[in-house]
Design a protein around this motif. Structure first.
Motif, PDB file in Angstrom:
ATOM      1  N   PRO A  71       0.805  -1.219   0.000  1.00  0.00           N
ATOM      2  CA  PRO A  71       0.000   0.000   0.000  1.00  0.00           C
ATOM      3  C   PRO A  71       0.844   1.278   0.000  1.00  0.00           C
ATOM      4  O   PRO A  71       0.494   2.253  -0.689  1.00  0.00           O
ATOM      5  N   GLU A  72       1.952   1.265   0.755  1.00  0.00           N
ATOM      6  CA  GLU A  72       2.800   2.463   0.772  1.00  0.00           C
ATOM      7  C   GLU A  72       3.452   2.701  -0.583  1.00  0.00           C
ATOM      8  O   GLU A  72       3.584   3.850  -1.026  1.00  0.00           O
ATOM      9  N   HIS A  73       3.892   1.615  -1.239  1.00  0.00           N
ATOM     10  CA  HIS A  73       4.444   1.766  -2.588  1.00  0.00           C
ATOM     11  C   HIS A  73       3.391   2.383  -3.504  1.00  0.00           C
ATOM     12  O   HIS A  73       3.687   3.307  -4.288  1.00  0.00           O
ATOM     13  N   CYS A  74       2.151   1.877  -3.439  1.00  0.00           N
ATOM     14  CA  CYS A  74       1.085   2.379  -4.309  1.00  0.00           C
ATOM     15  C   CYS A  74       0.779   3.844  -4.007  1.00  0.00           C
ATOM     16  O   CYS A  74       0.520   4.641  -4.920  1.00  0.00           O
ATOM     17  N   ARG A  75       0.798   4.196  -2.712  1.00  0.00           N
ATOM     18  CA  ARG A  75       0.563   5.601  -2.355  1.00  0.00           C
ATOM     19  C   ARG A  75       1.638   6.503  -2.947  1.00  0.00           C
ATOM     20  O   ARG A  75       1.346   7.598  -3.436  1.00  0.00           O
ATOM     21  N   ALA A  76       2.885   6.035  -2.897  1.00  0.00           N
ATOM     22  CA  ALA A  76       3.989   6.843  -3.424  1.00  0.00           C
ATOM     23  C   ALA A  76       3.849   7.040  -4.928  1.00  0.00           C
ATOM     24  O   ALA A  76       4.044   8.154  -5.445  1.00  0.00           O
ATOM     25  N   VAL A  77       3.515   5.977  -5.653  1.00  0.00           N
ATOM     26  CA  VAL A  77       3.346   6.069  -7.105  1.00  0.00           C
ATOM     27  C   VAL A  77       2.209   7.026  -7.436  1.00  0.00           C
ATOM     28  O   VAL A  77       2.341   7.895  -8.309  1.00  0.00           O
ATOM     29  N   CYS A  78       1.087   6.887  -6.745  1.00  0.00           N
ATOM     30  CA  CYS A  78      -0.072   7.735  -7.020  1.00  0.00           C
ATOM     31  C   CYS A  78       0.210   9.196  -6.671  1.00  0.00           C
ATOM     32  O   CYS A  78      -0.278  10.111  -7.359  1.00  0.00           O
ATOM     33  N   ALA A  79       0.978   9.412  -5.621  1.00  0.00           N
ATOM     34  CA  ALA A  79       1.316  10.787  -5.248  1.00  0.00           C
ATOM     35  C   ALA A  79       2.121  11.466  -6.349  1.00  0.00           C
ATOM     36  O   ALA A  79       1.878  12.636  -6.683  1.00  0.00           O
ATOM     37  N   VAL A  80       3.066  10.744  -6.921  1.00  0.00           N
ATOM     38  CA  VAL A  80       3.886  11.297  -8.009  1.00  0.00           C
ATOM     39  C   VAL A  80       3.024  11.614  -9.222  1.00  0.00           C
ATOM     40  O   VAL A  80       3.202  12.640  -9.891  1.00  0.00           O
ATOM     41  N   LEU A  81       2.066  10.733  -9.519  1.00  0.00           N
ATOM     42  CA  LEU A  81       1.231  10.896 -10.708  1.00  0.00           C
ATOM     43  C   LEU A  81       0.037  11.817 -10.463  1.00  0.00           C
ATOM     44  O   LEU A  81      -0.689  12.162 -11.404  1.00  0.00           O
ATOM     45  N   GLY A  82      -0.194  12.177  -9.205  1.00  0.00           N
ATOM     46  CA  GLY A  82      -1.316  13.060  -8.893  1.00  0.00           C
ATOM     47  C   GLY A  82      -2.676  12.394  -8.985  1.00  0.00           C
ATOM     48  O   GLY A  82      -3.666  13.047  -9.320  1.00  0.00           O
ATOM     49  N   VAL A  83      -2.719  11.096  -8.670  1.00  0.00           N
ATOM     50  CA  VAL A  83      -3.975  10.341  -8.734  1.00  0.00           C
ATOM     51  C   VAL A  83      -4.351   9.906  -7.316  1.00  0.00           C
ATOM     52  O   VAL A  83      -3.559   9.227  -6.651  1.00  0.00           O
ATOM     53  N   PRO A  84      -5.530  10.277  -6.827  1.00  0.00           N
ATOM     54  CA  PRO A  84      -5.950   9.842  -5.486  1.00  0.00           C
ATOM     55  C   PRO A  84      -6.025   8.316  -5.407  1.00  0.00           C
ATOM     56  O   PRO A  84      -6.407   7.646  -6.366  1.00  0.00           O
ATOM     57  N   LEU A  85      -5.656   7.789  -4.241  1.00  0.00           N
ATOM     58  CA  LEU A  85      -5.648   6.334  -4.044  1.00  0.00           C
ATOM     59  C   LEU A  85      -6.531   5.953  -2.867  1.00  0.00           C
ATOM     60  O   LEU A  85      -6.470   6.565  -1.801  1.00  0.00           O
ATOM     61  N   GLN A  86      -7.338   4.923  -3.061  1.00  0.00           N
ATOM     62  CA  GLN A  86      -8.130   4.325  -1.987  1.00  0.00           C
ATOM     63  C   GLN A  86      -7.579   2.929  -1.710  1.00  0.00           C
ATOM     64  O   GLN A  86      -7.472   2.109  -2.620  1.00  0.00           O
TER      65      GLN A  86
END
Length: 442
Positions: A71-86
């Motif tokens: 989940p933390e990896h996914c949060r980091a990727v989404c943060a860079v791309l500017g896409v909200p993550l659930q």
């Protein structure tokens, strides 16, 4: 120009063209190669194209310790791309197939997350489609199974789309390399005890070595079979229309079909029509289990046959077949006193009762049939309830659930049955609204 000759971003846009008016595109983001490429493609396209709102959803199964970091990896990727993550944490139910249990948990989470006019995008590709076809072929699947993963289907309140089924794994790897993407490598993907991994690592490479176009041709076969399945569904719709006459017991809120139009069809068309009808209701039976349908269809007229399926039962009564599930298959709690007959009475596990007209004086009691009941009818004297129910052609599975209204030990009314619902005794009627089937689903 064929789609395979168009670059990956343009091909993705083309595949999603008819869905660009959706409110939201939710990307199923595991953090693996495939979903990482899909997320990156869409996030990049959103900078130059007008797209629906993008959101990502990561389902955390918790099946292995290493997954706790995902989940933390996914949060980091989404943060860079500017896409909200659930991030949704699920509990995988134990069972014979861990793969299936994890998939069920995952899609349940997706279904709960999707809202009206939203689309879930998943990253399955052409190699996945070939694996699916081969896997199902080895399990003896029919046309429906061999048609592979559909490009789109309803899911919850929205739709599920697979926009990359014409993209190869090699193309995804090339895109990830060109854009220096990082992704999660799930250790379980190398475990050959799982059937799909065995096919991917042990079987398909051998086939491709002998037939280099094997993946493409298998995916093409899945497309042909998908078309064939569409024709079978059209035929099923035609046959089901013939059997979809209204029932005098429509107030039960149960799905039912007239038996005679089905029985006149060939065995293959019967199975095709019933599969189409049952598919949204239950897991479909395997080939051997279809003998249960033949037993139900061919039983003598006075029999009350039942075909038990994975998620419910098919009953035959009154020249019709009826689908029962949920509360219809659970035992009823005991009946009780109706303290305020002027107000509707909620019956535990069995719907709602109400009285209209000149409500009889209390105290009133609600009971269920046990056998031997007698009812006094004006001009007819005392009549066995069993005979009265036979005269009304009440389906056998309903009889034990019909609410009976008593006063001072005397049977006054049987809910919903004309002539027995109180009207013959006075200016009042007993109405029963059963729980609908959706409320009864387990």
């Amino acid at each position: 120009m064929s789609r395979s000759n168009i670059d990956l971003p343009a091909r993705l846009l083309l595949n999603l063209a008819s869905w660009r008016n959706a409110a939201t595109w939710r990307i199923a983001f595991s953090g693996g190669l495939d979903s990482t490429v899909l997320l990156h493609l869409l996030a990049t396209l959103s900078k130059t194209e007008y797209l629906p709102t993008l959101n990502a959803i990561h389902v955390h199964h918790g099946l292995q310790a290493v997954a706790d970091t995902w989940p933390e990896h996914c949060r980091a990727v989404c943060a860079v791309l500017g896409v909200p993550l659930q991030v949704v944490r699920v509990q995988v139910q134990p069972g014979a197939s861990l793969e299936r249990a994890a998939r069920d948990a995952r899609y349940h989470a997706f279904t709960e997350a999707l809202q009206a006019n939203e689309v879930l995008l998943t990253a399955q590709h052409r190699d996945d489609q070939a694996e699916t076809l081969l896997f199902r072929l080895l399990r003896g699947a029919g046309v429906r199974g061999l048609s592979g993963m559909p490009r789109q289907r309803p899911l919850g309140k929205g739709h599920l789309l697979r926009p990359m089924l014409d993209v190869t794994r090699a193309e995804l790897e090339a895109y990830a390399s060109a854009h220096d993407l990082s992704w999660i490598e799930d250790p379980s993907n190398q475990d050959r005890q799982y059937s799909r991994n065995y096919l991917r690592h042990q079987v398909l490479p051998v086939l491709i070595q002998r037939w280099p176009q094997a993946v493409a041709t298998m995916a093409r076969s899945a497309t042909h079979l998908n078309e064939a399945q569409g024709l079978l569904e059209e035929l099923a719709d035609m046959d089901l229309r013939e059997a979809s006459s209204a029932s005098e017991f429509a107030w039960l809120g149960l799905r039912s079909l007239e038996l005679a139009p089905l029985a006149h069809l060939s065995d293959a068309r019967q199975r095709n029509a019933l599969s189409h009808w049952l598919e949204p209701l239950t897991r479909l039976p395997d080939t051997d289990h279809w003998s249960g349908w033949e037993d139900l269809r061919d039983a003598t007229g006075d029999a009350c046959p039942v075909w038990r399926l994975a998620d419910g039962e098919l009953h035959r009564a009154g020249g019709r077949i009826w689908w029962l599930s949920g509360h219809w298959l659970r035992p009823l709690p005991g009946a009780g006193v109706w303290l305020d007959p002027a107000s509707p009475l909620a019956i535990p596990g069995n719907g709602v009762l109400s009285l209209t007209g000149q409500i009889p004086d209390g105290p009133l009691h609600i009971r269920y049939r046990e056998g031997g009941e007698v009812m006094a009818l004006p001009g007819r004297g005392h009549r066995d309830l069993k005979r009265l129910l036979n005269e009304s052609a009440v389906p056998s599975f309903v009889r034990g659930r019909l609410p009976l209204l008593y006063k001072d030990g005397q049977l006054l009314a049987v809910a919903n049955l004309k002539g027995l619902d109180g009207g013959a005794l006075g200016d009042w009627h007993l109405h029963w609204q059963p729980l609908n089937e959706d409320q009864g689903l387990s």
